[in-house]
Scaffold this motif. Structure first.
Motif, mmCIF file in Angstrom:
data_model
loop_
_atom_site.group_PDB
_atom_site.id
_atom_site.type_symbol
_atom_site.label_atom_id
_atom_site.label_comp_id
_atom_site.label_asym_id
_atom_site.label_seq_id
_atom_site.Cartn_x
_atom_site.Cartn_y
_atom_site.Cartn_z
ATOM 1 N N GLY A 11 39.063 38.496 28.969
ATOM 2 C CA GLY A 11 39.657 38.728 30.378
ATOM 3 C C GLY A 11 40.531 37.389 30.431
ATOM 4 O O GLY A 11 41.601 37.402 31.048
ATOM 5 N N GLY A 12 39.666 36.188 30.481
ATOM 6 C CA GLY A 12 40.457 34.722 30.726
ATOM 7 C C GLY A 12 41.485 34.780 29.895
ATOM 8 O O GLY A 12 42.484 34.109 30.096
ATOM 9 N N PHE A 13 41.416 34.834 28.543
ATOM 10 C CA PHE A 13 42.238 34.542 27.368
ATOM 11 C C PHE A 13 43.549 35.619 27.539
ATOM 12 O O PHE A 13 44.672 35.019 27.151
ATOM 13 C CB PHE A 13 41.716 34.834 26.050
ATOM 14 C CG PHE A 13 40.862 33.540 25.546
ATOM 15 C CD1 PHE A 13 41.823 32.390 24.912
ATOM 16 C CD2 PHE A 13 39.770 33.350 25.802
ATOM 17 C CE1 PHE A 13 41.072 31.384 24.310
ATOM 18 C CE2 PHE A 13 39.068 32.295 25.168
ATOM 19 C CZ PHE A 13 39.726 31.197 24.383
ATOM 20 N N LEU A 14 43.391 36.452 28.208
ATOM 21 C CA LEU A 14 44.592 37.456 28.536
ATOM 22 C C LEU A 14 45.556 36.660 29.465
ATOM 23 O O LEU A 14 46.721 36.842 29.230
ATOM 24 C CB LEU A 14 44.091 38.744 28.998
ATOM 25 C CG LEU A 14 43.583 39.689 27.887
ATOM 26 C CD1 LEU A 14 42.890 40.965 28.561
ATOM 27 C CD2 LEU A 14 44.585 40.201 27.020
ATOM 28 N N THR A 58 40.980 40.602 42.890
ATOM 29 C CA THR A 58 41.885 39.391 43.005
ATOM 30 C C THR A 58 43.050 39.615 41.951
ATOM 31 O O THR A 58 44.208 39.256 41.987
ATOM 32 C CB THR A 58 41.578 38.027 43.189
ATOM 33 O OG1 THR A 58 40.520 37.967 42.237
ATOM 34 C CG2 THR A 58 40.763 37.989 44.533
ATOM 35 N N VAL A 59 42.391 39.805 40.794
ATOM 36 C CA VAL A 59 43.459 39.899 39.485
ATOM 37 C C VAL A 59 44.432 40.903 39.529
ATOM 38 O O VAL A 59 45.629 40.724 39.304
ATOM 39 C CB VAL A 59 42.327 39.991 38.285
ATOM 40 C CG1 VAL A 59 43.535 40.509 37.136
ATOM 41 C CG2 VAL A 59 41.952 38.715 37.726
ATOM 42 N N LEU A 60 44.051 42.134 40.258
ATOM 43 C CA LEU A 60 44.814 43.158 40.383
ATOM 44 C C LEU A 60 46.206 42.716 41.562
ATOM 45 O O LEU A 60 47.173 43.117 41.313
ATOM 46 C CB LEU A 60 44.240 44.392 40.638
ATOM 47 C CG LEU A 60 43.624 45.182 39.920
ATOM 48 C CD1 LEU A 60 42.864 46.224 40.274
ATOM 49 C CD2 LEU A 60 44.386 45.546 38.505
ATOM 50 N N ILE A 61 45.639 42.230 42.410
ATOM 51 C CA ILE A 61 46.778 41.530 43.386
ATOM 52 C C ILE A 61 47.655 40.616 42.793
ATOM 53 O O ILE A 61 48.746 40.609 42.929
ATOM 54 C CB ILE A 61 45.913 41.066 44.639
ATOM 55 C CG1 ILE A 61 45.340 42.121 45.373
ATOM 56 C CG2 ILE A 61 46.885 40.500 45.450
ATOM 57 C CD1 ILE A 61 44.415 41.667 46.485
ATOM 58 N N TYR A 62 46.860 39.610 42.292
ATOM 59 C CA TYR A 62 47.566 38.428 41.683
ATOM 60 C C TYR A 62 48.705 38.606 40.657
ATOM 61 O O TYR A 62 49.909 37.970 40.910
ATOM 62 C CB TYR A 62 46.601 37.346 41.113
ATOM 63 C CG TYR A 62 47.120 35.921 40.696
ATOM 64 C CD1 TYR A 62 47.451 34.836 41.497
ATOM 65 C CD2 TYR A 62 47.295 35.640 39.361
ATOM 66 C CE1 TYR A 62 47.979 33.778 41.240
ATOM 67 C CE2 TYR A 62 47.894 34.465 38.998
ATOM 68 C CZ TYR A 62 48.137 33.837 39.819
ATOM 69 O OH TYR A 62 48.525 32.400 39.404
ATOM 70 N N THR A 63 48.288 39.528 39.724
ATOM 71 C CA THR A 63 49.264 39.851 38.681
ATOM 72 C C THR A 63 50.472 40.674 39.002
ATOM 73 O O THR A 63 51.226 41.041 38.245
ATOM 74 C CB THR A 63 48.548 40.461 37.412
ATOM 75 O OG1 THR A 63 47.771 41.543 38.044
ATOM 76 C CG2 THR A 63 47.571 39.163 36.875
ATOM 77 N N ASN A 64 50.492 41.357 40.257
ATOM 78 C CA ASN A 64 51.576 41.820 40.752
ATOM 79 C C ASN A 64 52.363 41.347 41.826
ATOM 80 O O ASN A 64 53.121 42.046 42.415
ATOM 81 C CB ASN A 64 50.992 43.404 41.489
ATOM 82 C CG ASN A 64 50.680 44.308 40.200
ATOM 83 O OD1 ASN A 64 51.494 44.908 39.541
ATOM 84 N ND2 ASN A 64 49.282 44.307 39.702
ATOM 85 N N ILE A 72 54.130 39.982 26.803
ATOM 86 C CA ILE A 72 55.064 39.183 27.901
ATOM 87 C C ILE A 72 56.159 38.881 27.046
ATOM 88 O O ILE A 72 56.103 38.605 25.763
ATOM 89 C CB ILE A 72 54.335 37.935 28.110
ATOM 90 C CG1 ILE A 72 52.974 38.082 28.948
ATOM 91 C CG2 ILE A 72 55.345 36.897 28.872
ATOM 92 C CD1 ILE A 72 53.204 38.605 30.229
ATOM 93 N N THR A 73 57.333 39.218 27.571
ATOM 94 C CA THR A 73 58.757 38.705 27.142
ATOM 95 C C THR A 73 59.365 38.197 28.241
ATOM 96 O O THR A 73 59.141 38.145 29.388
ATOM 97 C CB THR A 73 59.314 40.350 26.883
ATOM 98 O OG1 THR A 73 59.591 41.162 28.014
ATOM 99 C CG2 THR A 73 58.754 41.052 25.921
ATOM 100 N N VAL A 115 50.763 44.196 33.388
ATOM 101 C CA VAL A 115 50.099 44.922 32.445
ATOM 102 C C VAL A 115 48.651 44.232 31.795
ATOM 103 O O VAL A 115 47.811 44.894 31.671
ATOM 104 C CB VAL A 115 51.014 45.265 31.506
ATOM 105 C CG1 VAL A 115 50.138 45.963 30.148
ATOM 106 C CG2 VAL A 115 52.154 46.030 31.719
ATOM 107 N N LEU A 116 48.991 42.779 31.686
ATOM 108 C CA LEU A 116 47.775 41.902 31.497
ATOM 109 C C LEU A 116 46.635 42.182 32.280
ATOM 110 O O LEU A 116 45.464 41.996 32.001
ATOM 111 C CB LEU A 116 48.340 40.532 31.107
ATOM 112 C CG LEU A 116 49.162 40.297 30.050
ATOM 113 C CD1 LEU A 116 49.403 38.727 29.882
ATOM 114 C CD2 LEU A 116 48.869 40.748 28.642
ATOM 115 N N GLY A 117 47.003 42.304 33.712
ATOM 116 C CA GLY A 117 45.998 42.465 34.852
ATOM 117 C C GLY A 117 45.340 43.541 34.631
ATOM 118 O O GLY A 117 44.109 43.694 34.850
#
Length: 427
Positions: A234-237, A298-304, A370-371, A384-386
């Motif tokens: 998860g962290g490496f993503l 928090t990951v779901l919020i942060y990555t969006n 990622i692009t 998507v990574l999230g």
């Protein structure tokens, strides 16, 4: 959360306190060497004209070489004094980091990261084996809480100072700082640390490869391996493109990055000892579950998020990393109780190797997802990574539950009347 022991945890001797401190400082340098790549990522990508896909190889080169080194050394990890092993691999790590500080091109940087990974990737497993050898099971949560503070300390002090040096001079300066600090720590280990060799009298395998096979073929150990693999993925993503996402998507100025890492790390630094104490007094799995829930939300919020005020970015980062660290400490403490003493070095080496390799695969995968149109354009598909990280967190939760049940079966029954502190796990 249910209490797992009625007696107070045993206290630490003066030497044990030194050992905790030196292992934490050692981990600080190794973690900072790896973690600083993310905040320096945007500067590196622009200075060396590295597109996202190629930058992911800078991250994964360390991970893959660390994984290979872990597998190659796993069979030998229990056949030598752990102090000597630690000094050997730490010296190699220092040379690799010096190479990063002197590299001027993408190929040279890639080679230096490989060297740093070959040696640095093994240090964590040796440190965990030392913790398991030198501390009772009901001390290990507190020990891991302090040692894992190296992660927070790298954000409180290491990353802000590194970014300041990089902004004042260039991106080479942080690596040279790490080299200078590492040399002092290496000297302290050489002069003060005692040999760690009690495990040598427990060996029964006649050669290193037999010992490695004996370790990886045990079903109980395989459960621990799988749990630790998904703990790392998860962290490496998310990590490799963290600074690029903040600068290009959230519109945070490069000069504001040190403040974000400082606040995040300071909050983690405050909470880590508390998490360590809680993991010694209460169910480690329950604590891991709470941390996973916080991390997922928090990951779901942060990555969006899009362009946002600095206070919101800092708040989300603080909560997210507190959740992530609340997963790492109890899971790592549980994992140290899985192997028998004679297998600890090999088990920890294999675990570290698998984590590094799986993390490298995750980093490469993230680079493929990622692009970016150009070095100043927003990153696409970071959300998507999230989503993928969330699925990994859930799967890891199921695997850590199996590890917790395995460890519980091997512990002595909780006493019904006052009893002396439990000194060690029944192996």
């Amino acid at each position: 959360m249910e209490q797992t022991a009625t007696a107070p945890p045993p206290t630490f001797s003066g030497y044990q306190k030194f050992l905790v401190a030196i292992l934490a400082l050692l981990q600080f340098t190794v973690i900072l060497d790896f973690m600083v790549l993310s905040p320096l990522g945007d500067a590196l990508m622009k200075a060396l004209s590295i597109p996202p896909a190629r930058f992911s190889f800078v991250v994964s080169a360390y991970a893959f070489s660390a994984g290979a080194a872990g597998l190659l050394t796993a069979g030998f990890a229990d056949r030598f004094d752990r102090k000597k092993l630690l000094l050997f691999f730490y010296a190699g790590f220092i040379l690799g980091t010096l190479g990063c500080g002197l590299a001027g091109t993408y190929p040279l940087l890639l080679v230096a990261r490989v060297v740093a990974g070959l040696f640095g990737g093994v240090i964590g497993s040796i440190s965990l084996a030392i913790v398991a050898d030198e501390f009772a099971v009901h001390q290990r949560g507190r020990v891991m809480g302090v040692v894992q503070m190296a992660f927070a300390a790298s954000q409180v002090m290491g990353i802000p100072i590194s970014l300041y040096l990089a902004n004042r001079w260039d991106w080479h300066a942080p690596f040279l700082l790490i080299v200078a600090l590492s040399l002092l720590i290496c000297l302290a280990i050489l002069l003060r640390m005692r040999p760690v060799d009690k495990h040598l009298g427990l060996q029964s395998d006649t050669n290193a490869f037999a010992h490695l096979w004996h370790t990886v073929s045990k079903p109980d150990y395989q459960t621990g391996f799988m749990a630790m693999i998904f703990l790392a993925v998860g962290g490496f993503l998310l990590m490799p493109f963290g600074s690029a996402f903040l600068i290009n998507n959230v519109r945070i100025a490069p000069e504001q990055l040190p403040l974000i890492y400082l606040c995040t790390g300071f909050a983690s630094l405050l909470v880590m000892p508390l998490i360590g104490r809680l993991s010694d007094r209460f169910s480690k799995f329950a604590l891991f579950t709470v941390g996973s829930g916080i991390a997922i939300a928090t990951v779901l919020i942060y990555t969006n998020i899009g362009p946002s005020p600095l206070w919101l970015v800092i708040t989300l980062n603080v909560i997210m990393f507190m959740g992530i660290m609340s997963r790492m400490v109890p899971a790592t403490a549980l994992n140290t109780s899985v192997p028998a003493p004679k297998d600890r070095g090999a088990y920890m080496s294999v675990t570290s190797s698998l984590q590094q390799v799986s993390g490298g695969v995750a980093a490469v995968g993230a680079g493929m997802v990622i692009t970016q149109a150009d070095s100043h354009s927003p990153l696409l598909h970071y959300n998507v990574l999230g989503y993928v990280a969330t699925a990994v967190f859930v799967l890891c939760l199921l695997l850590v539950y199996r590890v917790s049940r395995l460890v519980a079966r091997r512990q002595p029954a909780t006493p019904t009347a006052p009893a002396p502190p439990v000194a060690a796990l029944a192996e």
